[in-house]
Design an enzyme around this catalytic site. Sequence first.
Site, PDB file in Angstrom:
ATOM      1  N   GLN A   1      11.408  11.012 -42.910  1.00 17.49           N
ATOM      2  CA  GLN A   1      10.540  10.022 -43.553  1.00 17.49           C
ATOM      3  C   GLN A   1      10.748  10.065 -45.060  1.00 17.49           C
ATOM      4  OE1 GLN A   1       6.334  10.299 -41.634  1.00 17.49           O
ATOM      5  NE2 GLN A   1       7.383  12.209 -41.188  1.00 17.49           N
TER       6      GLN A   1
ATOM      7  N   HIS B   1      11.919   5.571 -43.674  1.00 19.60           N
ATOM      8  CA  HIS B   1      11.135   4.900 -44.725  1.00 19.60           C
ATOM      9  C   HIS B   1      11.992   4.475 -45.917  1.00 19.60           C
ATOM     10  CE1 HIS B   1       7.242   6.956 -43.037  1.00 19.60           C
ATOM     11  NE2 HIS B   1       7.640   5.938 -42.306  1.00 19.60           N
TER      12      HIS B   1
ATOM     13  N   ARG C   1       8.986   8.698 -60.047  1.00 15.42           N
ATOM     14  CA  ARG C   1       9.339   9.549 -58.899  1.00 15.42           C
ATOM     15  C   ARG C   1      10.860   9.599 -58.708  1.00 15.42           C
ATOM     16  NH1 ARG C   1       6.061   7.105 -54.299  1.00 15.42           N
ATOM     17  NH2 ARG C   1       6.897   8.859 -53.124  1.00 15.42           N
TER      18      ARG C   1
HETATM   19  C1  BJW Z   1       4.622  21.741 -46.026  1.00 15.47           C
HETATM   20  C2  BJW Z   1       4.971  22.351 -47.199  1.00 15.47           C
HETATM   21  C3  BJW Z   1       5.991  23.257 -47.098  1.00 15.47           C
HETATM   22  C4  BJW Z   1       3.433  21.041 -47.720  1.00 15.47           C
HETATM   23  N1  BJW Z   1       6.575  23.485 -45.933  1.00 15.47           N
HETATM   24  N2  BJW Z   1       5.129  21.899 -44.852  1.00 15.47           N
HETATM   25  C5  BJW Z   1      -4.519   0.181 -40.049  1.00 15.47           C
HETATM   26  C6  BJW Z   1      -4.276  -0.857 -40.931  1.00 15.47           C
HETATM   27  C7  BJW Z   1      -2.955  -1.153 -41.333  1.00 15.47           C
HETATM   28  C8  BJW Z   1      -1.887  -0.423 -40.883  1.00 15.47           C
HETATM   29  C9  BJW Z   1      -2.164   0.608 -39.998  1.00 15.47           C
HETATM   30  C10 BJW Z   1      -3.442   0.899 -39.594  1.00 15.47           C
HETATM   31  N3  BJW Z   1      -3.398   1.938 -38.733  1.00 15.47           N
HETATM   32  C11 BJW Z   1      -2.112   2.322 -38.613  1.00 15.47           C
HETATM   33  C12 BJW Z   1      -1.346   1.529 -39.379  1.00 15.47           C
HETATM   34  C13 BJW Z   1       0.115   1.615 -39.516  1.00 15.47           C
HETATM   35  C14 BJW Z   1       0.513   2.307 -40.814  1.00 15.47           C
HETATM   36  C15 BJW Z   1      -0.114   3.709 -40.835  1.00 15.47           C
HETATM   37  O1  BJW Z   1       0.353   4.633 -40.227  1.00 15.47           O
HETATM   38  N4  BJW Z   1      -1.197   3.877 -41.579  1.00 15.47           N
HETATM   39  C16 BJW Z   1      -1.938   5.159 -41.553  1.00 15.47           C
HETATM   40  C17 BJW Z   1      -2.051   5.708 -42.945  1.00 15.47           C
HETATM   41  C18 BJW Z   1      -3.266   4.896 -40.908  1.00 15.47           C
HETATM   42  N5  BJW Z   1       1.951   2.348 -40.780  1.00 15.47           N
HETATM   43  C19 BJW Z   1       2.659   1.364 -41.292  1.00 15.47           C
HETATM   44  O2  BJW Z   1       2.163   0.436 -41.895  1.00 15.47           O
HETATM   45  C20 BJW Z   1       4.152   1.420 -41.046  1.00 15.47           C
HETATM   46  N6  BJW Z   1       4.602   0.156 -40.574  1.00 15.47           N
HETATM   47  C21 BJW Z   1       4.196  -0.309 -39.398  1.00 15.47           C
HETATM   48  O3  BJW Z   1       3.501   0.338 -38.630  1.00 15.47           O
HETATM   49  O4  BJW Z   1       4.608  -1.594 -39.120  1.00 15.47           O
HETATM   50  C22 BJW Z   1       3.945  -2.266 -38.041  1.00 15.47           C
HETATM   51  C23 BJW Z   1       2.515  -2.603 -38.471  1.00 15.47           C
HETATM   52  C24 BJW Z   1       2.291  -3.343 -39.612  1.00 15.47           C
HETATM   53  C25 BJW Z   1       0.976  -3.642 -39.998  1.00 15.47           C
HETATM   54  C26 BJW Z   1      -0.116  -3.203 -39.254  1.00 15.47           C
HETATM   55  C27 BJW Z   1       0.116  -2.421 -38.117  1.00 15.47           C
HETATM   56  C28 BJW Z   1       1.438  -2.136 -37.728  1.00 15.47           C
HETATM   57  C29 BJW Z   1       4.877   1.710 -42.340  1.00 15.47           C
HETATM   58  C30 BJW Z   1       4.622   3.074 -42.844  1.00 15.47           C
HETATM   59  C31 BJW Z   1       5.375   3.277 -44.139  1.00 15.47           C
HETATM   60  C32 BJW Z   1       4.995   4.582 -44.804  1.00 15.47           C
HETATM   61  N7  BJW Z   1       5.518   4.597 -46.106  1.00 15.47           N
HETATM   62  C33 BJW Z   1       5.285   5.756 -46.954  1.00 15.47           C
HETATM   63  C34 BJW Z   1       5.657   5.384 -48.405  1.00 15.47           C
HETATM   64  C35 BJW Z   1       7.172   5.406 -48.604  1.00 15.47           C
HETATM   65  C36 BJW Z   1       7.529   5.264 -50.034  1.00 15.47           C
HETATM   66  C37 BJW Z   1       6.880   6.325 -50.908  1.00 15.47           C
HETATM   67  O5  BJW Z   1       7.141   7.514 -50.744  1.00 15.47           O
HETATM   68  O6  BJW Z   1       6.090   5.927 -51.779  1.00 15.47           O
HETATM   69  O7  BJW Z   1       6.044   6.861 -46.493  1.00 15.47           O
HETATM   70  S1  BJW Z   1       3.607   6.353 -46.861  1.00 15.47           S
HETATM   71  C38 BJW Z   1       4.006   8.048 -46.997  1.00 15.47           C
HETATM   72  O8  BJW Z   1       3.610   8.735 -45.793  1.00 15.47           O
HETATM   73  C39 BJW Z   1       5.545   8.109 -47.068  1.00 15.47           C
HETATM   74  C40 BJW Z   1       5.833   9.253 -46.153  1.00 15.47           C
HETATM   75  O9  BJW Z   1       7.149   9.166 -45.661  1.00 15.47           O
HETATM   76  C41 BJW Z   1       4.784   9.104 -45.080  1.00 15.47           C
HETATM   77  C42 BJW Z   1       4.536  10.353 -44.308  1.00 15.47           C
HETATM   78  O10 BJW Z   1       4.055  11.341 -45.128  1.00 15.47           O
HETATM   79  P1  BJW Z   1       4.493  12.861 -44.871  1.00 15.47           P
HETATM   80  O11 BJW Z   1       5.945  12.996 -45.057  1.00 15.47           O
HETATM   81  O12 BJW Z   1       3.919  13.311 -43.603  1.00 15.47           O
HETATM   82  O13 BJW Z   1       3.825  13.564 -46.141  1.00 15.47           O
HETATM   83  P2  BJW Z   1       2.324  13.995 -46.392  1.00 15.47           P
HETATM   84  O14 BJW Z   1       2.172  14.102 -47.865  1.00 15.47           O
HETATM   85  O15 BJW Z   1       1.361  13.165 -45.657  1.00 15.47           O
HETATM   86  O16 BJW Z   1       2.230  15.443 -45.726  1.00 15.47           O
HETATM   87  C43 BJW Z   1       2.984  16.512 -46.189  1.00 15.47           C
HETATM   88  C44 BJW Z   1       2.871  17.603 -45.151  1.00 15.47           C
HETATM   89  O17 BJW Z   1       3.699  18.684 -45.562  1.00 15.47           O
HETATM   90  C45 BJW Z   1       1.448  18.158 -45.018  1.00 15.47           C
HETATM   91  O18 BJW Z   1       1.137  18.281 -43.637  1.00 15.47           O
HETATM   92  C46 BJW Z   1       1.539  19.553 -45.660  1.00 15.47           C
HETATM   93  O19 BJW Z   1       0.678  20.505 -45.040  1.00 15.47           O
HETATM   94  C47 BJW Z   1       2.973  19.896 -45.406  1.00 15.47           C
HETATM   95  N8  BJW Z   1       3.568  20.796 -46.363  1.00 15.47           N
HETATM   96  N9  BJW Z   1       4.131  21.841 -48.219  1.00 15.47           N
HETATM   97  C48 BJW Z   1       6.119  22.798 -44.828  1.00 15.47           C
HETATM   98  N10 BJW Z   1       6.372  23.919 -48.204  1.00 15.47           N
END
Ligand code: BJW
Length: 247
Positions: free
Chosen positions: A105, A123, A70
């Site tokens: 993010q 992130h 990536r």
């Molecule tokens: C367009 C388009 C175009 C397409 N124009 N739009 C249960 C158990 C354990 C943890 C949790 C839990 N429940 C909640 C949590 C917390 C967890 C979480 O949220 N999990 C959920 C999945 C449920 N979060 C965390 O763990 C965070 N830390 C935290 O909360 O610490 C405290 C804690 C710890 C432990 C337990 C509980 C609390 C950390 C989150 C870190 C996220 N990291 C990533 C990876 C980064 C490295 C990598 O890239 O590999 O970050 S995950 C991934 O998702 C990445 C992104 O930044 C992030 C968000 O994704 P994003 O940007 O929204 O992308 P997509 O692909 O999801 O969506 C794309 C969008 O674009 C879509 O809507 C399309 O429609 C749209 N799109 N083309 C406009 N042209």
Amino acid sequence: MTTLSPIIEALREANAIAVLTGAGVSKESGIPTFRDAMQGLWAKYDPAELATPEAFARDPEKVTRWYDERRLRCSAARPNPGHRALADLQTWCEERGTSFTLITQNIDRFHQAAGSRDVIELHGTIWVWRCTDCGDEQEERGGPFERYPPRCACGGFRRPAVVWFGEMLPEAALRRAFEAAETCDLFLSIGTSGLVTPAADLIHIAHQHGAKTVEINTEPTPATALTDWALHAPASNILPELVHAMD
Ligand code: BJW
Ligand code: ZN
């Protein structure tokens, strides 16, 4: 679908604008979104199972190969007109004395490459790799690593300085992002699925504090219902149209 004119008016009237971006903003740069990222050899994996400290502990070679693929894809790609429009919006705000905060993010640093200043990275970034033993951080802009995982001079494994599931977000970045959401009067959520917290909470916080909210996404998201205006179109088309209509 909403027309642009009320959003243009809201941008003109705002005293403080906060913008949250996600992977959709980089899609037209050729970077797959997080949920599209599993292509070719990686198709059989769930991204949520590679982006964790547990996956790295279990199979550091596999996880670092995925990230390096990536990283190299980002090296070959460039910011798109959506990134550039946000940099122009920041300049427009600065000239008028409007506060502007860009929170991302994304780990690709395309906003900075397009000219955005003082970007809040929630992130982390794929360009910096950190030693898991001594904490040393190194910017990695070259070709593929010689071995996976790459090694630090101390012998420790290096990992990308990104935030994995279950890890804490960088404290200062998170504090600034919350503050911007609480104090803005216009919040734009662009190209993010709104599934990952705490980033996904920001639009709700802004809304609760009385800000108007805008969503730009090709698809509706869980936050669509609370937004004042939703534009369901690619960010790289709609952002230049929106920002250039403000001149
Ligand atoms: C367009 C388009 C175009 C397409 N124009 N739009 C249960 C158990 C354990 C943890 C949790 C839990 N429940 C909640 C949590 C917390 C967890 C979480 O949220 N999990 C959920 C999945 C449920 N979060 C965390 O763990 C965070 N830390 C935290 O909360 O610490 C405290 C804690 C710890 C432990 C337990 C509980 C609390 C950390 C989150 C870190 C996220 N990291 C990533 C990876 C980064 C490295 C990598 O890239 O590999 O970050 S995950 C991934 O998702 C990445 C992104 O930044 C992030 C968000 O994704 P994003 O940007 O929204 O992308 P997509 O692909 O999801 O969506 C794309 C969008 O674009 C879509 O809507 C399309 O429609 C749209 N799109 N083309 C406009 N042209
Ligand atoms: Zn080290």
